[in-house]
Each structure stands twice: as C-alpha cells, then as structure tokens.
Design a protein around this motif. Structure first.
Motif, PDB file in Angstrom:
ATOM      1  N   ALA A 156      29.713  28.006 -26.534  1.00  0.00           N
ATOM      2  CA  ALA A 156      28.208  28.127 -26.684  1.00  0.00           C
ATOM      3  C   ALA A 156      27.747  29.549 -26.991  1.00  0.00           C
ATOM      4  O   ALA A 156      28.301  30.394 -26.886  1.00  0.00           O
ATOM      5  N   THR A 157      26.554  29.806 -27.590  1.00  0.00           N
ATOM      6  CA  THR A 157      26.062  31.129 -27.906  1.00  0.00           C
ATOM      7  C   THR A 157      25.863  31.692 -26.504  1.00  0.00           C
ATOM      8  O   THR A 157      25.625  31.182 -25.213  1.00  0.00           O
ATOM      9  N   PRO A 158      25.966  32.968 -26.528  1.00  0.00           N
ATOM     10  CA  PRO A 158      25.799  33.877 -25.234  1.00  0.00           C
ATOM     11  C   PRO A 158      24.247  33.780 -24.791  1.00  0.00           C
ATOM     12  O   PRO A 158      24.041  33.267 -23.594  1.00  0.00           O
ATOM     13  N   GLU A 159      23.401  33.176 -25.479  1.00  0.00           N
ATOM     14  CA  GLU A 159      21.850  32.960 -25.149  1.00  0.00           C
ATOM     15  C   GLU A 159      21.778  31.498 -24.404  1.00  0.00           C
ATOM     16  O   GLU A 159      21.309  31.332 -23.387  1.00  0.00           O
ATOM     17  N   VAL A 214      21.101  38.408 -16.841  1.00  0.00           N
ATOM     18  CA  VAL A 214      22.298  37.467 -16.915  1.00  0.00           C
ATOM     19  C   VAL A 214      22.796  37.419 -18.165  1.00  0.00           C
ATOM     20  O   VAL A 214      24.122  37.382 -18.391  1.00  0.00           O
ATOM     21  N   LEU A 215      21.932  37.373 -19.291  1.00  0.00           N
ATOM     22  CA  LEU A 215      22.595  37.740 -20.594  1.00  0.00           C
ATOM     23  C   LEU A 215      23.397  38.691 -20.522  1.00  0.00           C
ATOM     24  O   LEU A 215      24.359  38.969 -21.248  1.00  0.00           O
ATOM     25  N   ASP A 216      22.930  40.154 -20.080  1.00  0.00           N
ATOM     26  CA  ASP A 216      23.592  41.308 -20.366  1.00  0.00           C
ATOM     27  C   ASP A 216      25.170  40.819 -19.621  1.00  0.00           C
ATOM     28  O   ASP A 216      26.181  41.386 -19.903  1.00  0.00           O
ATOM     29  N   ARG A 218      28.765  41.312 -21.162  1.00  0.00           N
ATOM     30  CA  ARG A 218      29.792  42.186 -20.741  1.00  0.00           C
ATOM     31  C   ARG A 218      31.022  41.555 -20.358  1.00  0.00           C
ATOM     32  O   ARG A 218      32.278  41.868 -20.665  1.00  0.00           O
ATOM     33  N   ARG A 219      30.983  40.412 -19.635  1.00  0.00           N
ATOM     34  CA  ARG A 219      32.219  39.563 -19.308  1.00  0.00           C
ATOM     35  C   ARG A 219      33.053  38.993 -20.670  1.00  0.00           C
ATOM     36  O   ARG A 219      34.065  38.981 -20.806  1.00  0.00           O
ATOM     37  N   ASP A 220      32.097  38.592 -21.608  1.00  0.00           N
ATOM     38  CA  ASP A 220      32.657  38.487 -23.006  1.00  0.00           C
ATOM     39  C   ASP A 220      33.419  39.100 -23.496  1.00  0.00           C
ATOM     40  O   ASP A 220      34.620  39.076 -23.797  1.00  0.00           O
ATOM     41  N   ARG A 253      23.378  29.803 -16.811  1.00  0.00           N
ATOM     42  CA  ARG A 253      23.774  30.203 -15.519  1.00  0.00           C
ATOM     43  C   ARG A 253      22.433  30.679 -14.823  1.00  0.00           C
ATOM     44  O   ARG A 253      22.717  30.794 -13.624  1.00  0.00           O
ATOM     45  N   PHE A 254      21.617  31.357 -15.599  1.00  0.00           N
ATOM     46  CA  PHE A 254      20.305  31.608 -15.123  1.00  0.00           C
ATOM     47  C   PHE A 254      19.696  30.609 -14.057  1.00  0.00           C
ATOM     48  O   PHE A 254      19.281  30.758 -12.814  1.00  0.00           O
ATOM     49  N   ASN A 255      19.643  29.348 -14.794  1.00  0.00           N
ATOM     50  CA  ASN A 255      19.145  28.214 -13.935  1.00  0.00           C
ATOM     51  C   ASN A 255      19.827  27.750 -12.613  1.00  0.00           C
ATOM     52  O   ASN A 255      19.568  27.330 -11.618  1.00  0.00           O
TER      53      ASN A 255
END
Length: 211
Positions: free
Chosen positions: A131-134, A156-158, A162-164, A140-142
């Motif tokens: 899925a898109t990073p966003e 969380v997006l950052d 980074r993990r990707d 993950r945020f929720n």
C-alpha cells in the motif's frame, strides 16, 4: 502447501497471513517477530546495533515458544527490528529456523520481507501485499494510538519511509517482490476487502499449482 506473504511495514500482510492460516488450517509464523525479539533484547541489554556478533548471539538463543507477540509490537521495537534485520549475521542465524517452520509436514503460512525470495522460494502460494506509505502510516498511527502510545502521524510516516528504505536497500535478503508473486495493493481496501482479495489470489495460485 506453503504460503509466503511478503510486503513492507503496516501493509496488512500479518492480518492476511493469520486469516489464511486459519482458513487452510495451517500453522503460521510472523517472521517479523523474530527480528523484533532480537531488537527488543538488544534494547533491553543496551547492545550496540553495530555489534553484529552480539546481535547474532541473541538470535541464536531465540525460543519461538517464548515470543510475546503483543509486547513485541511496541513502537521502539519496530525501529530496532528494522535495524537488526539489516545485519547479515542475524539473518543467517534465523534462516534455518524459518525454513524448518515452512517445510514442516503439511506446510505453513509465513509472512515477512523475504519469504518468497529466500526462505521458501518453492512456496506454492506467494503474495506481495503493499500500500502507499501514507496509507500504511495512517494504519500504524491508529494502531499505536489504540495502544496508548503518544505519536504523531508525521513521525509514523517518517518511520515507515525509513524502514522501507532500510528494508529495500539492505545487502542481505532485501525486501522485494518474488518474480512469481501475486501483488495485492490494498491502499483503497478495508480489512475485509483486503482479506477477500488475498483469498481470491491464494485460490488462483492453488489452482495453478494443482492443489
């Protein structure tokens, strides 16, 4: 029958893997928990993440039966796991454990980053869930908010990005789609829609394999 499910962080591959395992009555292994366990132990003991030998020692002592999935899902552990997973010596220690699980009598379902490419390239069913990073960051945020963790969506997006980059760029078993894997982009799907799409792809692969 071996079902290999790969994909980046927060793509929903774990949920799909658990449901496929229940559907086909197969044992399931979230291989990410292995790296999270090593990362958690390293954090607990203040082990330097550049100390490959020490990290490999932690990996060699892992006990599958002792893994606490819920405790290993905390935010900081995910970042540690991503760092640990980039260490070739750690991956080497965990390789046979994962391969033995995959090739047990009757088969199994495994999800991770390199199941279809390294752990079980002979798997009859291979899915690459993404899925898109966003979209993944929002999920993950929720999830973290529900656990009571204080985070921001931007942070969380950052972390996801980074993990990707780390997972795809590492020299040892990088995250990548197996050539014969079926892609499931669930950016616009809810949990049930993603599950139904995954089941349809799994059934297609089973039919092609004559199962």
């Amino acid at each position: 029958m071996i079902i290999a499910i790969d994909g980046p962080a927060a793509s929903g591959k774990g949920t799909i893997a658990r449901r496929l395992a229940a559907h086909y009555r197969l044992p399931h292994l979230d291989t990410g928990l292995l790296y999270r366990a090593v990362g958690a132990k390293a954090l607990e003991n203040n082990v330097d993440f550049d100390d490959a030998a020490a990290l490999a020692g932690i990996a060699a002592a892992l006990d599958l039966a002792a893994l606490d999935a819920e405790a290993l899902k905390a935010g900081p552990v995910g970042e540690a796991a991503s760092k640990v997973a980039a260490v070739p010596e750690v991956r080497a220690k965990l390789l046979k454990l994962q391969q033995d699980f995959a090739h047990q009598p009757g088969g199994a379902v495994l999800d991770g980053r390199d199941i279809g490419t390294v752990i079980a390239p002979d798997a009859e069913v291979k899915l690459f869930v993404t899925a898109t990073p966003e979209a993944r960051a929002e999920r993950r945020f929720n999830e973290l908010l529900k656990r009571g963790e204080e985070v921001t969506l931007a942070a969380v997006l950052d972390d996801i990005r980074r993990r990707d980059a780390r997972d795809s760029g590492r020299s040892s078993a990088p995250l990548m789609q197996a050539p014969d894997a079926q892609v499931l982009d669930n950016t616009g799907l809810d949990v049930e829609g993603s599950w139904q799409a995954a089941l349809a792809l799994a059934e297609r692969a089973r039919a092609a394999a004559g199962l």
